[in-house]
Design a protein around this motif. Sequence first.
Motif, PDB file in Angstrom:
ATOM      1  N   GLU A   1      90.513  -2.050  15.842  1.00 21.19           N
ATOM      2  CA  GLU A   1      91.216  -1.497  14.688  1.00 21.19           C
ATOM      3  C   GLU A   1      92.108  -2.561  14.076  1.00 21.19           C
ATOM      4  OE1 GLU A   1      93.294   2.154  15.037  1.00 21.19           O
ATOM      5  OE2 GLU A   1      91.520   3.256  15.684  1.00 21.19           O
ATOM      6  N   VAL A   2      92.146  -2.589  12.755  1.00 17.51           N
ATOM      7  CA  VAL A   2      92.968  -3.520  12.001  1.00 17.51           C
ATOM      8  C   VAL A   2      93.923  -2.707  11.134  1.00 17.51           C
ATOM      9  CG1 VAL A   2      92.935  -5.302  10.193  1.00 17.51           C
ATOM     10  CG2 VAL A   2      91.145  -5.258  11.949  1.00 17.51           C
ATOM     11  N   THR A   3      95.188  -3.141  11.067  1.00 17.13           N
ATOM     12  CA  THR A   3      96.126  -2.516  10.135  1.00 17.13           C
ATOM     13  C   THR A   3      96.156  -3.378   8.883  1.00 17.13           C
ATOM     14  OG1 THR A   3      98.000  -3.674  11.119  1.00 17.13           O
ATOM     15  CG2 THR A   3      97.560  -1.450  11.908  1.00 17.13           C
ATOM     16  N   GLU A   4      95.978  -2.738   7.741  1.00 19.33           N
ATOM     17  CA  GLU A   4      95.961  -3.417   6.452  1.00 19.33           C
ATOM     18  C   GLU A   4      96.624  -2.523   5.403  1.00 19.33           C
ATOM     19  OE1 GLU A   4      96.194  -5.732   4.816  1.00 19.33           O
ATOM     20  OE2 GLU A   4      94.649  -6.216   3.403  1.00 19.33           O
ATOM     21  N   PRO A   5      97.923  -2.256   5.573  1.00 17.29           N
ATOM     22  CA  PRO A   5      98.609  -1.444   4.563  1.00 17.29           C
ATOM     23  C   PRO A   5      98.896  -2.292   3.327  1.00 17.29           C
ATOM     24  CG  PRO A   5     100.160  -2.130   6.242  1.00 17.29           C
ATOM     25  CD  PRO A   5      98.798  -2.637   6.673  1.00 17.29           C
ATOM     26  N   LEU A   6      98.746  -1.709   2.156  1.00 17.34           N
ATOM     27  CA  LEU A   6      99.049  -2.443   0.934  1.00 17.34           C
ATOM     28  C   LEU A   6     100.559  -2.553   0.762  1.00 17.34           C
ATOM     29  CD1 LEU A   6      96.385  -1.041  -1.537  1.00 17.34           C
ATOM     30  CD2 LEU A   6      96.409  -3.242  -0.366  1.00 17.34           C
ATOM     31  N   THR A   7     100.986  -3.720   0.348  1.00 18.45           N
ATOM     32  CA  THR A   7     102.393  -4.039   0.154  1.00 18.45           C
ATOM     33  C   THR A   7     102.918  -3.391  -1.121  1.00 18.45           C
ATOM     34  OG1 THR A   7     101.902  -6.158   1.178  1.00 18.45           O
ATOM     35  CG2 THR A   7     103.948  -6.038  -0.032  1.00 18.45           C
ATOM     36  N   ASN A   8     104.244  -3.204  -1.207  1.00 16.42           N
ATOM     37  CA  ASN A   8     104.859  -2.746  -2.449  1.00 16.42           C
ATOM     38  C   ASN A   8     104.443  -3.675  -3.575  1.00 16.42           C
ATOM     39  OD1 ASN A   8     106.185  -0.635  -1.199  1.00 16.42           O
ATOM     40  ND2 ASN A   8     108.073  -1.778  -0.904  1.00 16.42           N
ATOM     41  N   GLY A   9     104.174  -3.117  -4.724  1.00 13.04           N
ATOM     42  CA  GLY A   9     103.714  -3.898  -5.862  1.00 13.04           C
ATOM     43  C   GLY A   9     102.219  -3.787  -6.072  1.00 13.04           C
ATOM     44  N   LEU A  10     101.533  -3.119  -5.151  1.00 15.17           N
ATOM     45  CA  LEU A  10     100.087  -2.923  -5.247  1.00 15.17           C
ATOM     46  C   LEU A  10      99.757  -1.437  -5.170  1.00 15.17           C
ATOM     47  CD1 LEU A  10      98.945  -5.680  -2.726  1.00 15.17           C
ATOM     48  CD2 LEU A  10      98.802  -5.806  -5.220  1.00 15.17           C
ATOM     49  N   THR A  11      98.787  -1.016  -5.975  1.00 16.95           N
ATOM     50  CA  THR A  11      98.297   0.363  -5.932  1.00 16.95           C
ATOM     51  C   THR A  11      96.819   0.339  -5.589  1.00 16.95           C
ATOM     52  OG1 THR A  11      99.901   1.059  -7.595  1.00 16.95           O
ATOM     53  CG2 THR A  11      98.004   2.494  -7.259  1.00 16.95           C
ATOM     54  N   TYR A  12      96.455   1.089  -4.558  1.00 19.40           N
ATOM     55  CA  TYR A  12      95.073   1.159  -4.087  1.00 19.40           C
ATOM     56  C   TYR A  12      94.151   1.693  -5.185  1.00 19.40           C
ATOM     57  CZ  TYR A  12      90.995   2.973  -1.597  1.00 19.40           C
ATOM     58  OH  TYR A  12      89.728   3.254  -1.197  1.00 19.40           O
ATOM     59  N   VAL A  13      92.967   1.067  -5.310  1.00 20.42           N
ATOM     60  CA  VAL A  13      91.938   1.525  -6.243  1.00 20.42           C
ATOM     61  C   VAL A  13      90.696   1.970  -5.482  1.00 20.42           C
ATOM     62  CG1 VAL A  13      90.396   0.854  -8.139  1.00 20.42           C
ATOM     63  CG2 VAL A  13      92.763   0.037  -8.110  1.00 20.42           C
ATOM     64  N   SER A  14      90.149   1.073  -4.631  1.00 18.02           N
ATOM     65  CA  SER A  14      88.909   1.388  -3.914  1.00 18.02           C
ATOM     66  C   SER A  14      88.728   0.420  -2.761  1.00 18.02           C
ATOM     67  CB  SER A  14      87.701   1.290  -4.855  1.00 18.02           C
ATOM     68  OG  SER A  14      87.535  -0.048  -5.291  1.00 18.02           O
TER      69      SER A  14
END
Length: 166
Positions: free
Chosen positions: A84-97
Amino acid sequence: AWLTLSGRVANAAGQRLTNTAAFLSAHQRDTNAANNSASASFQVQGADLALSKTAAPVAPNEGDEVTYTLSVTNLGPDAATGIEVTEPLTNGLTYVSHIAGQGTYDDLTGRWAIGSLAPGAAASLEIVAVVELGTVGSTITNIATIASSSPADPNPTNNTAATSVA
């Protein structure tokens, strides 16, 4: 006479361990010193997982899409499971796909459950995010980490990857 010893192996993933017992002394003279020791060896399983990450473009404007590409490679010597890998998006980014070449990615938790990799095999994940308004002049650094795998990874130094866009 028999003696049984049990122990727990720690911090030895991927190594070959040898235990040797030796006869030290007796009240009577030993006529065959050649058989006074014995050894047993075993290989401790280990899988060195390496994580890499890129971003494109590296100099986006507000509102632009950025594609993060992650790759996990099993450098061996054994197969790895439960990766398992953790890859949370940082503030300043909004998930698209995202597109997971193997396993599943949960954009709410930032967990990429890869599953298993044979020695020499690799898995990839692409995540597309939009650079949010209000980030002009900022550097956005996003960090991914291998959170778990079995057997233990003998080389944790290549289990984290960071990429920045500005």
